[in-house]
Write a protein that holds these residues in place. Structure first.
Motif, PDB file in Angstrom:
ATOM      1  N   ASP A  69       0.736  -1.047   0.050  1.00  0.00           N
ATOM      2  CA  ASP A  69       0.038   0.176  -0.064  1.00  0.00           C
ATOM      3  C   ASP A  69       1.024   1.112   0.096  1.00  0.00           C
ATOM      4  O   ASP A  69       1.453   1.639   0.859  1.00  0.00           O
ATOM      5  N   THR A  81      -0.314   4.071  -0.081  1.00  0.00           N
ATOM      6  CA  THR A  81      -0.759   5.549   0.311  1.00  0.00           C
ATOM      7  C   THR A  81      -0.346   5.690   1.835  1.00  0.00           C
ATOM      8  O   THR A  81      -0.569   6.689   2.449  1.00  0.00           O
ATOM      9  N   ASP A 119       6.190   9.031   0.475  1.00  0.00           N
ATOM     10  CA  ASP A 119       6.545   9.424  -0.931  1.00  0.00           C
ATOM     11  C   ASP A 119       7.048  10.798  -0.868  1.00  0.00           C
ATOM     12  O   ASP A 119       5.915  11.893  -0.932  1.00  0.00           O
TER      13      ASP A 119
END
Length: 362
Positions: free
Chosen positions: A234, A236, A240
């Protein structure tokens, strides 16, 4: 079927016609001669080089004229094919590329005319024009592609009539978007290799940290995104982030934000581009008493100095010398066969395992 009408004049005939045109007009541009003689610009440039070596013509910017009585006599030694090479840095990444190019050029009895630009340069054309004025036979270039002048630079390169190979860049030009020849590292593959290594160690939250402004950044992020998705991770719920380069005074604050995000999300591994930023991050971990790789595994991207740090950093290494060698060979093939299709070479990087990666904490 008689195809003789589709061929250009034979070399001796073409050179004789070139000299006749000079006797008539005095000075001629390469573009004029390609139309007058019905030959490619690279062929015309070779004719001019041969005639200049014989003392029959004199090169000038963008063209040719007849010699004057004050001109020095032509060199008695045969002309060596010279390749103009412009890179944005002479102290990071590109020195190894240049060494590879030098090696290949020596093997082919060519020479490299190396010039350095800058990542701050807004327009590469003045430097490139100086190389062309020096009479180089081809150009190997890593131009700025993130500035307003990039499109004009690419069109200018295509219009020189010289063989052109882009380094670590791709571009197209003209109404049909014809591709310029290029040699690039598969940076997305390199990022994917790092992600798969970390996933294989058991990491389920693998983040990415990228230096702002790097032309490699979007490719590394794409490879990270594709590989984490393929591994069922995942993206998210991890890191990042983009950070300023290692020389920026705001780097420490940006690294603290990254590490705070790692702790908040349970991220246990990071891919960091480039080496200086990866080293700065690990040093910040030490200052905050976060163990590498005990609490956070780190993979650097570039491997310029990652292996010299302590702990030695696992790193993705682009094939820098191979990039330079491949560019020279593309040029040599283009000089031999000016009509061959454009070639775009993609070379794989490698992953070097060291002390900065381990299984995640249990």
């Amino acid at each position: 079927m008689n195809t003789s009408d589709k061929r250009g004049p034979l070399p001796d005939t073409r050179r004789a016609r070139l000299l006749e045109a000079l006797q008539r007009d005095g000075v001629l541009r390469i573009s004029d001669l390609t139309e007058t003689l019905g030959a490619a610009a690279v062929t015309i440039r070779r004719d001019i080089a041969q005639l200049a070596a014989e003392g029959l013509v004199r090169r000038v910017h963008g063209g040719v004229t007849l010699p004057s009585a004050d001109d020095p006599p032509p060199a008695s030694e045969p002309q060596v094919t010279s390749l103009g090479m412009l890179v944005p840095s002479l102290d990071y990444y590109y020195p190894a590329v240049a060494r590879g190019a030098e090696e290949a050029a020596r093997e082919l009895d060519m020479r490299i005319v190396l010039r350095g630009s800058s990542y701050e340069t807004e327009d590469d054309r003045p430097q490139l024009a100086r190389l062309v004025d020096q009479g180089v036979d081809a150009l190997i270039v890593a131009p700025r592609m993130d500035v307003p002048t990039a499109g004009r630079t690419v069109d200018w390169l295509a219009g020189t009539g010289l063989p052109v190979v882009l380094l670590e860049r791709t571009a197209a030009t003209g109404p049909f978007h014809d591709a310029l020849e290029s040699v690039v590292t598969d940076h997305a593959l390199g990022a994917a290799m790092a992600v798969r290594h970390l996933a294989g160690l058991g990491h389920r939250k693998i983040g990415v940290v990228l230096a702002v402004g790097s032309p490699t950044r979007p490719h590394v992020r794409r490879g990270w995104l594709e590989a984490t998705t393929e591994c069922g991770l995942d993206v998210t719920a991890t890191v990042d982030a983009q950070i300023p380069n290692a020389a920026s005074p705001s780097l420490t604050a940006a690294l603290d934000e990254v590490l705070d995000r790692c702790l908040a999300t349970g991220t246990t591994a990071l891919l960091v581009h480039a080496d200086p930023e990866a080293i700065a991050l690990v040093q910040r971990c030490e200052e905050r008493r976060l163990a590498v790789p005990g609490q956070l595994s780190v993979v650097a991207y570039d491997d310029e100095v990652a292996g010299l740090f302590s702990p030695a950093l696992t790193a993705v290494r682009p094939p820098r010398r191979s990039i330079g060698r491949a560019a020279v060979r593309l040029v040599a093939d283009r000089l031999t066969d000016p009509d061959r299709p454009a070639h775009r070479v993609v070379i794989s990087p490698s992953l070097h395992l060291r002390a900065s990666t381990a299984a995640p904490p249990t």
